[in-house]
Design a protein around this motif. Sequence first.
Motif, PDB file in Angstrom:
ATOM      1  N   SER A 161       0.806  -1.223   0.000  1.00 31.49           N
ATOM      2  CA  SER A 161       0.000   0.000   0.000  1.00 31.49           C
ATOM      3  C   SER A 161       0.840   1.273   0.000  1.00 31.49           C
ATOM      4  N   PHE A 162       2.153   1.124   0.105  1.00 26.80           N
ATOM      5  CA  PHE A 162       3.012   2.313   0.155  1.00 26.80           C
ATOM      6  C   PHE A 162       3.280   2.808  -1.272  1.00 26.80           C
ATOM      7  N   ASN A 163       2.286   3.505  -1.821  1.00 29.07           N
ATOM      8  CA  ASN A 163       2.337   4.008  -3.189  1.00 29.07           C
ATOM      9  C   ASN A 163       2.370   5.536  -3.137  1.00 29.07           C
ATOM     10  N   ILE A 164       3.531   6.130  -3.385  1.00 33.70           N
ATOM     11  CA  ILE A 164       3.707   7.574  -3.226  1.00 33.70           C
ATOM     12  C   ILE A 164       2.880   8.366  -4.234  1.00 33.70           C
ATOM     13  N   GLU A 165       2.788   7.876  -5.464  1.00 34.80           N
ATOM     14  CA  GLU A 165       1.978   8.578  -6.461  1.00 34.80           C
ATOM     15  C   GLU A 165       0.510   8.584  -6.048  1.00 34.80           C
ATOM     16  N   HIS A 166       0.052   7.482  -5.467  1.00 35.37           N
ATOM     17  CA  HIS A 166      -1.333   7.426  -4.983  1.00 35.37           C
ATOM     18  C   HIS A 166      -1.550   8.435  -3.858  1.00 35.37           C
ATOM     19  N   LEU A 167      -0.565   8.544  -2.969  1.00 34.76           N
ATOM     20  CA  LEU A 167      -0.650   9.535  -1.888  1.00 34.76           C
ATOM     21  C   LEU A 167      -0.769  10.943  -2.465  1.00 34.76           C
ATOM     22  N   TYR A 168      -0.003  11.238  -3.480  1.00 33.62           N
ATOM     23  CA  TYR A 168      -0.056  12.541  -4.150  1.00 33.62           C
ATOM     24  C   TYR A 168      -1.436  12.792  -4.745  1.00 33.62           C
ATOM     25  N   GLN A 169      -1.995  11.765  -5.395  1.00 32.72           N
ATOM     26  CA  GLN A 169      -3.316  11.903  -6.010  1.00 32.72           C
ATOM     27  C   GLN A 169      -4.402  12.138  -4.957  1.00 32.72           C
ATOM     28  N   ILE A 170      -4.283  11.452  -3.828  1.00 29.52           N
ATOM     29  CA  ILE A 170      -5.251  11.625  -2.737  1.00 29.52           C
ATOM     30  C   ILE A 170      -5.334  13.098  -2.339  1.00 29.52           C
ATOM     31  N   TYR A 171      -4.179  13.747  -2.197  1.00 30.20           N
ATOM     32  CA  TYR A 171      -4.160  15.142  -1.753  1.00 30.20           C
ATOM     33  C   TYR A 171      -4.456  16.115  -2.883  1.00 30.20           C
ATOM     34  N   GLN A 172      -4.076  15.771  -4.094  1.00 28.29           N
ATOM     35  CA  GLN A 172      -4.415  16.634  -5.237  1.00 28.29           C
ATOM     36  C   GLN A 172      -5.922  16.747  -5.422  1.00 28.29           C
ATOM     37  N   LEU A 179       2.653  20.058  -2.714  1.00 26.18           N
ATOM     38  CA  LEU A 179       4.058  20.042  -3.088  1.00 26.18           C
ATOM     39  C   LEU A 179       4.706  18.746  -2.608  1.00 26.18           C
ATOM     40  N   ILE A 180       5.243  17.970  -3.548  1.00 21.37           N
ATOM     41  CA  ILE A 180       6.030  16.791  -3.207  1.00 21.37           C
ATOM     42  C   ILE A 180       7.497  17.211  -3.219  1.00 21.37           C
ATOM     43  N   VAL A 181       8.192  16.973  -2.103  1.00 19.63           N
ATOM     44  CA  VAL A 181       9.588  17.402  -1.981  1.00 19.63           C
ATOM     45  C   VAL A 181      10.471  16.177  -1.737  1.00 19.63           C
ATOM     46  N   PRO A 182      11.228  15.732  -2.750  1.00 19.94           N
ATOM     47  CA  PRO A 182      12.163  14.619  -2.542  1.00 19.94           C
ATOM     48  C   PRO A 182      13.236  14.999  -1.524  1.00 19.94           C
ATOM     49  N   MET A 183      13.670  14.041  -0.737  1.00 18.95           N
ATOM     50  CA  MET A 183      14.650  14.324   0.308  1.00 18.95           C
ATOM     51  C   MET A 183      15.949  14.879  -0.271  1.00 18.95           C
ATOM     52  N   ASN A 326      10.094   5.093  -6.961  1.00 19.66           N
ATOM     53  CA  ASN A 326      11.344   5.812  -7.223  1.00 19.66           C
ATOM     54  C   ASN A 326      11.300   6.543  -8.561  1.00 19.66           C
ATOM     55  N   GLU A 327      10.610   5.966  -9.539  1.00 18.08           N
ATOM     56  CA  GLU A 327      10.442   6.647 -10.826  1.00 18.08           C
ATOM     57  C   GLU A 327       9.584   7.904 -10.663  1.00 18.08           C
ATOM     58  N   PHE A 328       8.576   7.818  -9.801  1.00 19.72           N
ATOM     59  CA  PHE A 328       7.726   8.987  -9.550  1.00 19.72           C
ATOM     60  C   PHE A 328       8.525  10.100  -8.875  1.00 19.72           C
ATOM     61  N   ILE A 329       9.342   9.736  -7.894  1.00 18.80           N
ATOM     62  CA  ILE A 329      10.187  10.727  -7.213  1.00 18.80           C
ATOM     63  C   ILE A 329      11.152  11.379  -8.206  1.00 18.80           C
ATOM     64  N   GLU A 330      11.727  10.565  -9.077  1.00 21.90           N
ATOM     65  CA  GLU A 330      12.647  11.097 -10.092  1.00 21.90           C
ATOM     66  C   GLU A 330      11.924  12.035 -11.055  1.00 21.90           C
ATOM     67  N   LYS A 331      10.703  11.680 -11.414  1.00 22.95           N
ATOM     68  CA  LYS A 331       9.893  12.524 -12.295  1.00 22.95           C
ATOM     69  C   LYS A 331       9.613  13.872 -11.638  1.00 22.95           C
ATOM     70  N   ILE A 332       9.287  13.850 -10.349  1.00 23.58           N
ATOM     71  CA  ILE A 332       9.050  15.082  -9.608  1.00 23.58           C
ATOM     72  C   ILE A 332      10.306  15.932  -9.583  1.00 23.58           C
ATOM     73  N   SER A 333      11.457  15.297  -9.342  1.00 28.11           N
ATOM     74  CA  SER A 333      12.716  16.022  -9.289  1.00 28.11           C
ATOM     75  C   SER A 333      13.025  16.699 -10.628  1.00 28.11           C
ATOM     76  N   LYS A 334      12.785  15.990 -11.719  1.00 23.62           N
ATOM     77  CA  LYS A 334      13.044  16.539 -13.042  1.00 23.62           C
ATOM     78  C   LYS A 334      12.122  17.724 -13.336  1.00 23.62           C
ATOM     79  N   SER A 335      10.867  17.622 -12.886  1.00 16.82           N
ATOM     80  CA  SER A 335       9.948  18.734 -13.109  1.00 16.82           C
ATOM     81  C   SER A 335      10.383  19.966 -12.331  1.00 16.82           C
TER      82      SER A 335
END
Length: 339
Positions: A161-172, A179-183, A326-335
């Motif tokens: 259940s630890f799906n970061i993109e899903h967590l982002y969608q829940i709040y969006q 704002l998603i902020v990679p460490m 990890n791909e989602f985090i990388e995508k956020i970083s690139k954006s």
Amino acid sequence: MQRNSGGPIVHIGLGQTGTTSLQLNVFPYIKDLCPEVIYNDIWCMRELASKTHEVMTTKDERLFYDYVNSRNNFISLESLVDWNPRNWVRAADRNLRLFGNSATIIITVKETKDYLRSLYQQIVHQGNIWQARDFFINKSEYDKLIKFLPSAALTRYDVDSFNIEHLYQIYQERFSQVLIVPMSEIKELQFLKICFKLEEAEIRYLKSKFDKGKVYNRSYSNTAMLLTFKLEKLLNTIGLKTFGSEYLKVNKKIDTSTIKETTEIFMSLDLSAKFRQFPIRIKRRLGYYFKWRGFIQNIFDRIVPYKKFQLPNDVYFNDELIKRNNEFIEKISKSHTKL
């Protein structure tokens, strides 16, 4: 006027992503740049700490909403996201009622395996001495156990259940700005530039505070983890066991507020109030050092050569989900680099 576009600014987690360093080394200094901003208002923090989703009434929530939206509030509390991903939707609905959809939500994240390791170590830090292979389970196992698991405590963790993109969608779906902020980007503090419309010189000021700040809540070393489990095994042989934070939450025997949260309240007091609190804080601090966690983090791991703990090979991981996270985090970083 507050320098963001709408309601309160709320950093909800995730935990174990440098949150303590931000909360103690950086966030309190935002008022130097934005005097109108109130960071972790004492009344708000006490309400959030003392009234969980199970005891806060509709009237309580409405009073909180009116209060937090009547001022320029900036709240940082990683428990707001809920450490259990099975509860993310329920927590988001509650946050919507408490803060309103005009709130800006900040979520700090990091690489999944590193997060799960840090999460597990935090559980152990708090006296919950459980084997990692028993703590981390798959969705099917969690579903079988769910009716036996206490809702107030995190005693098993559904890795699936630890799906970061899903967590982002829940709040969006619920809030105007998320704002998603990679460490890897936290030290740059660009998310604060966005939230408070800060200038580069102001960001440099906050970065200097971050760089010079104390390191808080460092994870136990590999040796310290081994010692902790050996001590627990010794206790078990004489019929004893450690009752950690999750047991205490279920039995509601203590206030589970952390030293970090009481420190934030202390920092907000005036000089005379701070002076009156010193004897209490000294007694609490001495008690902390004589506890196992205090001894390990402040004495043992500062003397013995530090080697990072790694989760055992028999722990369950969802490799496909880890890859997607990890791909989602990388995508956020690139954006962010395109901004």
